[in-house]
Every structure is written in C-alpha cells, then in structure tokens.
Design a protein around this motif. Sequence first.
Motif, short mmCIF file in Angstrom:
data_model
loop_
_atom_site.label_atom_id
_atom_site.label_comp_id
_atom_site.label_asym_id
_atom_site.label_seq_id
_atom_site.Cartn_x
_atom_site.Cartn_y
_atom_site.Cartn_z
N SER A 1 6.18 -20.11 10.68
CA SER A 1 4.46 -19.64 10.67
C SER A 1 4.46 -18.30 10.93
CB SER A 1 3.64 -20.53 11.43
OG SER A 1 2.42 -20.42 11.45
N PHE A 2 3.49 -17.39 10.36
CA PHE A 2 3.35 -15.92 10.93
C PHE A 2 1.92 -15.65 10.44
CE2 PHE A 2 4.88 -15.43 6.60
CZ PHE A 2 3.91 -14.33 6.09
N ASN A 3 1.24 -14.67 10.96
CA ASN A 3 0.04 -14.01 11.10
C ASN A 3 0.02 -13.02 9.55
OD1 ASN A 3 -2.41 -12.18 11.25
ND2 ASN A 3 -2.89 -13.68 12.78
N PHE A 4 -0.36 -13.37 8.63
CA PHE A 4 -0.26 -12.77 7.28
C PHE A 4 -0.85 -11.14 7.57
CE2 PHE A 4 -1.12 -11.17 3.13
CZ PHE A 4 0.15 -11.25 2.25
N ALA A 5 -2.08 -11.27 8.06
CA ALA A 5 -3.03 -10.32 8.21
C ALA A 5 -2.30 -8.98 9.24
CB ALA A 5 -4.43 -10.30 8.94
N THR A 6 -1.78 -9.56 10.45
CA THR A 6 -1.12 -8.42 11.21
C THR A 6 0.21 -7.96 10.34
OG1 THR A 6 -1.67 -10.07 13.10
CG2 THR A 6 0.09 -8.58 13.35
N MET A 7 0.97 -9.07 9.72
CA MET A 7 2.16 -8.26 8.92
C MET A 7 1.69 -7.30 7.90
SD MET A 7 3.40 -8.56 5.55
CE MET A 7 3.20 -10.20 4.95
N LEU A 8 0.43 -7.48 7.29
CA LEU A 8 0.12 -6.86 6.18
C LEU A 8 -0.33 -5.37 6.63
CD1 LEU A 8 -0.67 -6.02 3.20
CD2 LEU A 8 -2.70 -7.50 3.69
N GLU A 9 -1.27 -5.43 7.79
CA GLU A 9 -1.63 -4.23 8.48
C GLU A 9 -0.77 -3.31 8.87
OE1 GLU A 9 -4.41 -5.82 11.36
OE2 GLU A 9 -5.84 -6.52 9.97
N ASN A 10 0.41 -3.93 9.54
CA ASN A 10 1.53 -3.16 10.08
C ASN A 10 2.16 -2.38 8.88
OD1 ASN A 10 1.01 -3.64 12.75
ND2 ASN A 10 2.37 -5.53 12.79
N LEU A 11 2.49 -3.20 7.56
CA LEU A 11 3.26 -2.69 6.76
C LEU A 11 2.27 -1.38 5.89
CD1 LEU A 11 5.43 -2.97 4.84
CD2 LEU A 11 4.16 -4.73 3.74
N LEU A 12 0.95 -1.87 5.83
CA LEU A 12 0.20 -0.81 5.28
C LEU A 12 0.29 0.59 5.95
CD1 LEU A 12 -2.64 -2.97 3.99
CD2 LEU A 12 -0.90 -2.05 2.77
N GLU A 13 0.05 0.42 7.22
CA GLU A 13 0.18 1.50 8.30
C GLU A 13 1.60 2.32 7.90
OE1 GLU A 13 0.08 2.87 12.90
OE2 GLU A 13 -0.09 0.81 12.27
N VAL A 14 2.62 1.70 7.68
CA VAL A 14 3.72 2.47 7.23
C VAL A 14 3.84 2.98 5.96
CG1 VAL A 14 6.41 2.30 7.11
CG2 VAL A 14 5.26 1.16 9.13
N MET A 15 3.23 2.12 4.87
CA MET A 15 3.38 2.70 3.81
C MET A 15 2.21 4.08 3.46
SD MET A 15 4.25 -0.54 1.21
CE MET A 15 4.96 0.77 0.10
N GLN A 16 1.22 3.93 4.22
CA GLN A 16 0.42 4.90 4.03
C GLN A 16 0.98 6.18 4.46
OE1 GLN A 16 -3.48 5.09 3.00
NE2 GLN A 16 -1.95 6.82 2.61
N GLN A 17 1.58 5.99 5.78
CA GLN A 17 2.20 7.43 6.14
C GLN A 17 3.12 7.96 5.38
OE1 GLN A 17 3.74 5.95 10.06
NE2 GLN A 17 1.87 5.95 11.19
#
Length: 372
Positions: free
Chosen positions: A223-239
């Motif tokens: 079990s994990f928080n999908f929104a948190t994972m996605l936000e962190n991933l999007l931050e890296v990909m945006q950079q």
Amino acid sequence: MILIVDDAPENIISLKKVLEKNGFEVDTATSGEEALKKILNRSYVLIILDVQMPGMDGFEVAETISGFSRAKETAIIFLSAASANVNLITRGYSSGGLDYISKPVDMNILLLKVKTFYRIYEQSRALNEMQKALRAEIEFRKEAERKKDEFISIASHELKTPMTSIKGYIQLLERSIKKQDHDTSLQRLEKVQNQIEKLNLLIADLLDISKIESGKLKFHIQSFNFATMLENLLEVMQQSNNQVKIRYIPGFTKEVEGDEMRLEQVIVNFISNAIKYAPDATELIVRTEDQGDVLRFSVQDFGIGMSHEHTQRIFDKFYRIEETSERFQGLGIGLYICQEIIERHGGKIGVVSTLGEGSTFFFTIPIHSQEN
C-alpha cells in the motif's frame, strides 16, 4: 451429402432408401442437366452417376463437373446396366470417375464403397485443415523470425547511439578538463550522464522483456500514497524537461495497493513518450481521477497523434510506427511492458488519439490489489 443421378425413378428410390437407412443424407436428380444445376449451387461428398441417360450421359456430366471448383473434391461412382468392358471402364476413369459398379447393384458392395469414400473424404478434409494450420504456423514462425531480426537490428542501433554519444562527449570532456574549462566540463559531463540514463533505460527494457517472456517479471505489492509518489515524480521530470510545462490536474488522494516502482515505470514511459512525440508542444496534461474503487491515470499530449490503425496495435510487442521510426528512437517494447504491468495489476491500458492533434494514454487499476 450424396447426389444420386439416374433417369429411372425406381433406381433412385431404392438407392436413396438404402443410403438414408444407413445414415447418409441424399439428394437426387433425374437427368444430367438437373444434376449440373444442383452441383453449381451446393457441394456433394459423392455423386452416384448413371452412365446411360437421355440427353447428357454420365460421362459428359462427369467431364463437365471436372471444371467446377465446387466439385473439385467430389468423388464419382459410375453405374451402368451394360456389362463392364475395358473401353467403358477406361472412359469412366478418364471422365473423372473414381469407381465403377454394374447394375443390378449389390447394395452391400455399394454401401462399402460409399463408406470408404466418406472415410477418405473425412481424412482428406482433416489433412487439408492440418495443412492450412501448418501453413499458418509456418507464416507465424516466419513473421516471428522477421520481427526478431528487426528487433535485434533496432536494439543494436538504439544501444549504439548513446554509446557513440558517450564516447564523443568523453573525448570532448577530456579536452575541456585539460584546458581547465570548468563550466564546459560540467556541461559535457551532464550530457554524458543523460546518455548513460538513456542507455540504462534501454537495458532495463531489454531485461524486462526477457523477464516477461520467461514469466519471471516480479512484482512487490504494498500500500502506498499514489498522489505523493506522482507529485515527487512529476517534480523530477519537470526539472529534467523544462522545455515543456507538465500541468497536473489531481483528482485522486487514496492509498493504492500495487508495485510502486512498476507503476512509476509506466508513468515515466507515458510522460517521456508525450514529450518525445510532441516536440513542438509547450504543455502536456497529467490527470488522476477517482472512480470509486478504481484509479484512472492519463497523460495528454498535443503532438503528432496517430491513426486508428496504429492505436489498435501500439501496445503490441516490437510495434513501431513506420512513419516515425526514423525520426523518433525506440525499441517498440516500452508500451508492451507497460501493458504487462497494468494487466498484472488487474487493470486496463489504452490510448485515444487523433492524427495531427495529439494522444491521451491512460490506465485504470483497482485500488485494492488482486494479486494473491
């Protein structure tokens, strides 16, 4: 179905009665002309054909039938009241007949011959089906071999490209280091790192496809928080991709049971493709939607899009769109791997696209794991 052709009704009645009693389906004709009309409209396993008839005799009917594609596999047994002689028998065989029986007919012999021809027919049909299946299998082997060779060629090319770039950048890096040009050295080192990352992704895809083929692709469900994972991933990909704005429209906040790393892999693939195939676009849209017990994730780009034909095959293994294969690099296995990951989560993957306007790739997964 057996067709009895005889100008004498009493002969037809007796033959029909015996054959039907033994389980055969029977049709009849009282002349050669009537027989030809019936043969043009339906197929028969066997034709029992009287030789001596007014109008067209049995030999003429047989010779005409030999030109019909519908009757190509139909067996013919000739019947004649005349005593069999060499000339008659020879003409019968040359006309297309496979056997010859003299009247009065011995019904036991006739039944034996009919059963034999039916057995030969069934065996022939089974053999034809086997041959068709074998031909299809051979064509599938040939296609698989062609795809394998094409894949090896593509993989070699795709792996060689970053390796060549790395070699070139390292040579340039060496020069800038000797000149003590610190800023240029950092820029070239960053380019080397980017090429190494591309190489890592290609190798990871090759390893994953091998694991899928061998049934050894492992999943770690938790079990994990999908929104948190996605936000962190999007931050890296945006950079890493500051040339395009990644607009995030959140709509899902629940916990998800799944393999976080594998789902990240799918999301990275979707976003990377959206950036790659929309080189002139300034924005892409990432959405999450809460559909009760199901999470829907999508990435919308405003790039080249694709036709309906390609959307039907885009998740096939090794599939690459020919028109874009020279312009855009790739092995043609990324989306196939994504499909495997999503299906292993009990979900569905798909794409909606309009040629020249862009594509929306999406997946849905249940928030509660279906893995044992």
